[in-house]
Design a protein around this motif. Sequence first.
Motif, PDB file in Angstrom:
ATOM      1  N   ARG A   6      95.507  58.833  50.907  1.00  9.76           N
ATOM      2  CA  ARG A   6      96.446  59.788  51.490  1.00  9.76           C
ATOM      3  C   ARG A   6      96.032  60.166  52.917  1.00  9.76           C
ATOM      4  O   ARG A   6      96.882  60.272  53.810  1.00  9.76           O
ATOM      5  CB  ARG A   6      96.532  61.045  50.626  1.00  9.76           C
ATOM      6  CG  ARG A   6      97.519  62.068  51.170  1.00  9.76           C
ATOM      7  CD  ARG A   6      98.070  62.971  50.099  1.00  9.76           C
ATOM      8  NE  ARG A   6      97.053  63.769  49.431  1.00  9.76           N
ATOM      9  CZ  ARG A   6      97.300  64.520  48.360  1.00  9.76           C
ATOM     10  NH1 ARG A   6      98.522  64.540  47.838  1.00  9.76           N
ATOM     11  NH2 ARG A   6      96.340  65.233  47.806  1.00  9.76           N
ATOM     12  N   GLN A   7      94.743  60.335  53.139  1.00 11.47           N
ATOM     13  CA  GLN A   7      94.264  60.689  54.473  1.00 11.47           C
ATOM     14  C   GLN A   7      94.523  59.562  55.473  1.00 11.47           C
ATOM     15  O   GLN A   7      94.932  59.810  56.603  1.00 11.47           O
ATOM     16  CB  GLN A   7      92.777  61.023  54.414  1.00 11.47           C
ATOM     17  CG  GLN A   7      92.471  62.326  53.688  1.00 11.47           C
ATOM     18  CD  GLN A   7      90.978  62.572  53.536  1.00 11.47           C
ATOM     19  OE1 GLN A   7      90.157  61.801  54.028  1.00 11.47           O
ATOM     20  NE2 GLN A   7      90.625  63.652  52.854  1.00 11.47           N
ATOM     21  N   THR A   8      94.287  58.313  55.061  1.00  8.48           N
ATOM     22  CA  THR A   8      94.521  57.196  55.974  1.00  8.48           C
ATOM     23  C   THR A   8      96.014  56.981  56.199  1.00  8.48           C
ATOM     24  O   THR A   8      96.428  56.558  57.285  1.00  8.48           O
ATOM     25  CB  THR A   8      93.879  55.898  55.443  1.00  8.48           C
ATOM     26  OG1 THR A   8      94.363  55.626  54.124  1.00  8.48           O
ATOM     27  CG2 THR A   8      92.363  56.019  55.418  1.00  8.48           C
ATOM     28  N   ALA A   9      96.825  57.285  55.195  1.00  7.90           N
ATOM     29  CA  ALA A   9      98.282  57.184  55.371  1.00  7.90           C
ATOM     30  C   ALA A   9      98.755  58.216  56.384  1.00  7.90           C
ATOM     31  O   ALA A   9      99.624  57.937  57.229  1.00  7.90           O
ATOM     32  CB  ALA A   9      98.994  57.377  54.033  1.00  7.90           C
ATOM     33  N   ASP A  10      98.194  59.421  56.315  1.00  5.95           N
ATOM     34  CA  ASP A  10      98.580  60.489  57.243  1.00  5.95           C
ATOM     35  C   ASP A  10      98.251  60.130  58.692  1.00  5.95           C
ATOM     36  O   ASP A  10      98.973  60.507  59.617  1.00  5.95           O
ATOM     37  CB  ASP A  10      97.873  61.801  56.865  1.00  5.95           C
ATOM     38  CG  ASP A  10      98.450  62.422  55.598  1.00  5.95           C
ATOM     39  OD1 ASP A  10      99.572  62.045  55.209  1.00  5.95           O
ATOM     40  OD2 ASP A  10      97.759  63.269  54.983  1.00  5.95           O
ATOM     41  N   THR A  11      97.152  59.408  58.881  1.00  7.78           N
ATOM     42  CA  THR A  11      96.765  59.028  60.248  1.00  7.78           C
ATOM     43  C   THR A  11      97.468  57.755  60.708  1.00  7.78           C
ATOM     44  O   THR A  11      97.418  57.417  61.888  1.00  7.78           O
ATOM     45  CB  THR A  11      95.242  58.806  60.345  1.00  7.78           C
ATOM     46  OG1 THR A  11      94.865  57.718  59.482  1.00  7.78           O
ATOM     47  CG2 THR A  11      94.484  60.063  59.944  1.00  7.78           C
ATOM     48  N   GLY A  12      98.094  57.034  59.769  1.00  6.50           N
ATOM     49  CA  GLY A  12      98.784  55.800  60.129  1.00  6.50           C
ATOM     50  C   GLY A  12      97.849  54.646  60.400  1.00  6.50           C
ATOM     51  O   GLY A  12      98.249  53.642  61.000  1.00  6.50           O
ATOM     52  N   ASN A  13      96.599  54.749  59.948  1.00  7.11           N
ATOM     53  CA  ASN A  13      95.617  53.676  60.138  1.00  7.11           C
ATOM     54  C   ASN A  13      95.824  52.642  59.049  1.00  7.11           C
ATOM     55  O   ASN A  13      95.336  52.790  57.929  1.00  7.11           O
ATOM     56  CB  ASN A  13      94.198  54.251  60.093  1.00  7.11           C
ATOM     57  CG  ASN A  13      93.149  53.210  60.436  1.00  7.11           C
ATOM     58  OD1 ASN A  13      93.318  52.014  60.195  1.00  7.11           O
ATOM     59  ND2 ASN A  13      92.040  53.668  60.997  1.00  7.11           N
ATOM     60  N   LEU A  14      96.551  51.576  59.369  1.00  3.89           N
ATOM     61  CA  LEU A  14      96.950  50.595  58.365  1.00  3.89           C
ATOM     62  C   LEU A  14      95.762  49.864  57.762  1.00  3.89           C
ATOM     63  O   LEU A  14      95.686  49.677  56.549  1.00  3.89           O
ATOM     64  CB  LEU A  14      97.931  49.587  58.974  1.00  3.89           C
ATOM     65  CG  LEU A  14      98.487  48.526  58.021  1.00  3.89           C
ATOM     66  CD1 LEU A  14      99.186  49.160  56.841  1.00  3.89           C
ATOM     67  CD2 LEU A  14      99.425  47.591  58.775  1.00  3.89           C
ATOM     68  N   ILE A  15      94.802  49.431  58.599  1.00  5.44           N
ATOM     69  CA  ILE A  15      93.647  48.712  58.077  1.00  5.44           C
ATOM     70  C   ILE A  15      92.861  49.590  57.114  1.00  5.44           C
ATOM     71  O   ILE A  15      92.486  49.159  56.019  1.00  5.44           O
ATOM     72  CB  ILE A  15      92.736  48.219  59.220  1.00  5.44           C
ATOM     73  CG1 ILE A  15      93.439  47.122  60.031  1.00  5.44           C
ATOM     74  CG2 ILE A  15      91.416  47.684  58.660  1.00  5.44           C
ATOM     75  CD1 ILE A  15      92.620  46.594  61.187  1.00  5.44           C
ATOM     76  N   SER A  49     103.336  55.519  48.984  1.00 15.58           N
ATOM     77  CA  SER A  49     102.405  54.748  48.149  1.00 15.58           C
ATOM     78  C   SER A  49     101.186  55.597  47.782  1.00 15.58           C
ATOM     79  O   SER A  49     100.730  55.583  46.632  1.00 15.58           O
ATOM     80  CB  SER A  49     101.953  53.485  48.887  1.00 15.58           C
ATOM     81  OG  SER A  49     103.020  52.577  49.039  1.00 15.58           O
ATOM     82  N   ALA A  50     100.657  56.331  48.760  1.00 16.11           N
ATOM     83  CA  ALA A  50      99.494  57.179  48.499  1.00 16.11           C
ATOM     84  C   ALA A  50      99.823  58.264  47.471  1.00 16.11           C
ATOM     85  O   ALA A  50      99.023  58.536  46.560  1.00 16.11           O
ATOM     86  CB  ALA A  50      99.018  57.810  49.801  1.00 16.11           C
ATOM     87  N   ASN A  51     100.995  58.859  47.584  1.00 16.84           N
ATOM     88  CA  ASN A  51     101.395  59.898  46.634  1.00 16.84           C
ATOM     89  C   ASN A  51     101.560  59.346  45.223  1.00 16.84           C
ATOM     90  O   ASN A  51     101.286  60.038  44.232  1.00 16.84           O
ATOM     91  CB  ASN A  51     102.691  60.566  47.093  1.00 16.84           C
ATOM     92  CG  ASN A  51     102.497  61.450  48.313  1.00 16.84           C
ATOM     93  OD1 ASN A  51     101.395  61.968  48.532  1.00 16.84           O
ATOM     94  ND2 ASN A  51     103.535  61.626  49.103  1.00 16.84           N
ATOM     95  N   GLU A  52     102.012  58.099  45.124  1.00 16.24           N
ATOM     96  CA  GLU A  52     102.187  57.484  43.806  1.00 16.24           C
ATOM     97  C   GLU A  52     100.854  57.293  43.088  1.00 16.24           C
ATOM     98  O   GLU A  52     100.821  57.260  41.853  1.00 16.24           O
ATOM     99  CB  GLU A  52     102.920  56.148  43.937  1.00 16.24           C
ATOM    100  CG  GLU A  52     104.409  56.319  44.179  1.00 16.24           C
ATOM    101  CD  GLU A  52     105.131  55.010  44.421  1.00 16.24           C
ATOM    102  OE1 GLU A  52     106.382  55.011  44.349  1.00 16.24           O
ATOM    103  OE2 GLU A  52     104.463  53.980  44.684  1.00 16.24           O
ATOM    104  N   HIS A  53      99.775  57.176  43.843  1.00 14.75           N
ATOM    105  CA  HIS A  53      98.457  57.067  43.212  1.00 14.75           C
ATOM    106  C   HIS A  53      98.157  58.322  42.385  1.00 14.75           C
ATOM    107  O   HIS A  53      97.613  58.236  41.281  1.00 14.75           O
ATOM    108  CB  HIS A  53      97.369  56.891  44.263  1.00 14.75           C
ATOM    109  CG  HIS A  53      97.428  55.574  44.971  1.00 14.75           C
ATOM    110  ND1 HIS A  53      96.733  55.324  46.134  1.00 14.75           N
ATOM    111  CD2 HIS A  53      98.087  54.418  44.686  1.00 14.75           C
ATOM    112  CE1 HIS A  53      96.967  54.081  46.525  1.00 14.75           C
ATOM    113  NE2 HIS A  53      97.781  53.525  45.671  1.00 14.75           N
TER     114      HIS A  53
END
Length: 239
Positions: A126-135, A186-190
Amino acid sequence: METMHKGSAGLVSAPSLREQARKVIRGLVITGQMQPDQLYSVPRLAAELGVSATPVREALLDLEREGLLEAERNRGFRVVSLSLNELNDIFAVRLLLEVPSVGDIAQGGLSDRQLDELHQLAEATRQTADTGNLIAFLDTDLKFHVQLIATLGNQYLAKLVETLRDRVRLQGFASGESPRDFLKQSANEHFKLLDYIAKQDRSGAEATIRRHLERSRGVWGSRHNTTQAAKASVLDESS
């Protein structure tokens, strides 16, 4: 070869430059910065990463064994290109593997420690999704799903799931901004998935992972279709 983004490269001295190079190059592949229509030489990649050729060559050979790259003798490496049929076949196998496996996990239940570790990985996605860091997102997303499947105690199944997840990302999110809405959903679905598992709700967990996979299939399939359409347009213009 087009110059790759320097921000994702540049390795520091460490005991395992080979592993660092593998992670960086894998990230370049799955984000589309390395593309199937280009040839990548060991010296050029080594210069991009700022290390000697040996760990880069070893990393490329590792990724070849994983099926992400293919070698052209004495020339370099290419990203493996998947056909739409191959992409569909991989997702069909993933549904057969991951949906009932997650159902078994939910039915059998997990310990508090296992759930806590998975929640930490879910929070990382969720944190990486918020920052938009795809890798970073794809790395933490992979760790979440592999660790989830690994709770069944079948290392071969966990490794197969890991390999298939990498394979469908060969098309990459090419150029442009990362699709943040997709990453966040996707992160929220986890977390939803872990809620069903904590309740030992097999049907809820299976429905959630199936929906999760189908959404992913739509994104990577759309990327493939866009790429194929662009290639067809170029051919039409040149004919």
